[in-house]
Scaffold this active site. Sequence first.
Site, PDB file in Angstrom:
ATOM      1  CG  LEU B 125      37.023  26.072  34.560  1.00 10.94           C
ATOM      2  CD1 LEU B 125      36.291  24.692  35.057  1.00 10.94           C
ATOM      3  CD2 LEU B 125      36.408  27.175  35.500  1.00 10.94           C
ATOM      4  CB  SER B 132      31.733  32.843  29.800  1.00  5.75           C
ATOM      5  OG  SER B 132      32.274  34.060  30.030  1.00  5.75           O
ATOM      6  CB  THR B 158      48.162  31.576  34.837  1.00  2.00           C
ATOM      7  OG1 THR B 158      47.338  32.355  34.259  1.00  2.00           O
ATOM      8  CG2 THR B 158      49.169  32.312  35.321  1.00  2.00           C
ATOM      9  N   GLY B 340      52.103  62.238  25.205  1.00  2.00           N
ATOM     10  CA  GLY B 340      53.019  61.912  24.311  1.00  2.00           C
ATOM     11  C   GLY B 340      53.859  60.926  24.948  1.00  2.00           C
ATOM     12  CD  GLU B 363      41.388  33.894  38.727  1.00  2.00           C
ATOM     13  OE1 GLU B 363      40.601  34.258  39.637  1.00  2.00           O
ATOM     14  OE2 GLU B 363      42.626  34.071  39.034  1.00  2.00           O
ATOM     15  CB  SER B 366      33.264  43.149  33.209  1.00  2.00           C
ATOM     16  OG  SER B 366      34.354  43.605  33.481  1.00  2.00           O
ATOM     17  CD  GLU B 367      31.267  41.914  29.421  1.00  2.00           C
ATOM     18  OE1 GLU B 367      32.162  41.171  29.734  1.00  2.00           O
ATOM     19  OE2 GLU B 367      31.481  42.987  28.857  1.00  2.00           O
TER      20      GLU B 367
END
Lengths: 245, 380
Positions: B125, B132, B158, B340, B363, B366-367
């Site tokens: 896509l 976006s 992918t 460490g 996919e 978050s926005e």
Amino acid sequence: MNILVCVSPVPDTTTKITFVDNNTKFNTEGVQFIINPYDELALTRALELTEKHGGEVTVITVGTAGTEPVIRKALAIGAAKAIRVNCDPVDSLHTAQAIHSAISNESFDLIFTGRESIDYNSGQVAGLLAELLGMGLLNIVTSIEVEGSDVIATRDIDGGKEKVSHPLPCVASAQKDLCEPRIPNMRGIMQARTKQLNVVEYADAYNDTEYLSYDLPPAKGAVKLIDPANAGELIDLLRSEKKLI
Amino acid sequence: MNFEQTENQKMIADMVADFAARHIKPKMMEWDESQHFPVEVFKELGKQGLMGVLVPHEYGGSGFGYLEYMTAIVELSKVCGSIGLSMAAHNSLCTGHILQFGNEAQKQKYLPKLATGEFIGAWGLTETGTGSDAGGMNTTAVKDGDYWVINGSKNFITHAISGDVAVVIVRTGEKGDSHGMTAFIVERETPGFSGGKKENKLGMRASETACLFFDNCRIHQDQMLGKEGEGFIQAMKVLDGGRISIASLALGIAKGAYEAALAYSKEREQFGKPISEFQAIAFKLADMATKIECAELLTSQAAVMKNEGKPMTKESAMAKYYASEIAVQIGNDAVQVFGGYGYTKDYPAEKFYRDAKLCTIGEGTSEIQKLVISRQILKG
């Protein structure tokens, strides 16, 4: 050939062992039960043998309804059907008698168990069952093949291996290295619910064994580290403290 | 309400954990280091029935629902995010798109191969200029008799190189028109179709990401999914379900990081006692555990609603948004608990931290999830 695999549900190996009722009972609260790893080997090898020679694998468990998830896991791995002997087994003889009673009307070419269960580690059910059935026992085998009407098995002995053959039917018990245990697949997991799981009753009163109390093994002592420069100190400790030399 | 896993879910969890211990854990750091995409593991996942979890039996799949699918992804991702991501993308996107929108012939042709792992699936896509804003895509398909001629490229795909088949969404109408895009199934050997250079990524390094090129690539009309102009709408629906898989992926990574940190905190001693006995660490663990429970409840809710066929755009976006954000926080906290050692590749924390970050981006960022959620809560 038709094979019966005896499956014992045992606590997951990471279980924290505790007791209840004045230390006379193992506390099963919150314990995750798995198929005894040696029985898993027997099951996998039994499936391989039936895939090669035809026939089917039946699994049998002696236990209450709470053991059914473990039985269904065995069905998911590939067993064709299962029997649950509805009784809470007291000891190895009780278990062997319950299995013997449940299969009295059936005939199997091979009865396969693990060498021992990893909870009580008695390692007796295979031998007791062979005696009750009047069959020979191939105990603690690291390989098993079927040739004609015989089984050919390998057993570890001190300093080597022995190869033995025995006519079918017989009882055998599985030792590690027998095979790579099989992981169920998604189809097997889905089919497990629809496979036949017969529940048979076993009501004989049994009171040969009484559990007086359980004790945990003593905690492991701290490791004593000795500087490589003082190797002599190690010899002294082995001699004076551990009395090994 | 019953919050316990079903017996099937428990059995699937055990199975996947056993599988991962045997086939993934011993080699995953090597794959991560060299960015090797282990095709053979996906063939094995196919034999386990994990490449077509949601595909019905009649098409060679496992026929399970979203809860079992979630369990499988979580358990896989607890061990290795890369394998979890590739498995999820294969199941939800390429396979899921054909399952939901393919005609009978297309389903018969592709689903059995995808569900058994014989084929690895890709889904295209995103483009270089449109992430976006997927609707602004530049890759076009122009009709020529019974064929469509595709030109352009897709980015961050992918399995772009190793995929045997791809579902791609391309423009067949006006730019910006949500009904101006169409989905096609493209097989790897199609002339004019090729995968590009592999991306060198921060995390998820064993999951292959590359671009797809189309150079006068001729696709027969029969390869069109649904009708002309439906591609974008289909893609949005595929992503609705896909969000459950990325939420599960993030949840798995968070659980893996937390469990590693928990175990380490009980073993590592400072000032004469295990660091888990210091409130600074114990409270961190409490926060991690609480966030994981929240993410699990949100994801299960979306999965149950999806199983029931209810609209779940808001719930799946919330699950994806929350689970991926907390996965990054928990990855960060896990590295901190390990101190460490957490910064080295000898311990598992750093990989969880790197892998987790993909989840807030892939996919739908978050926005974008917040955009989806806010539109849903404001529309009433």
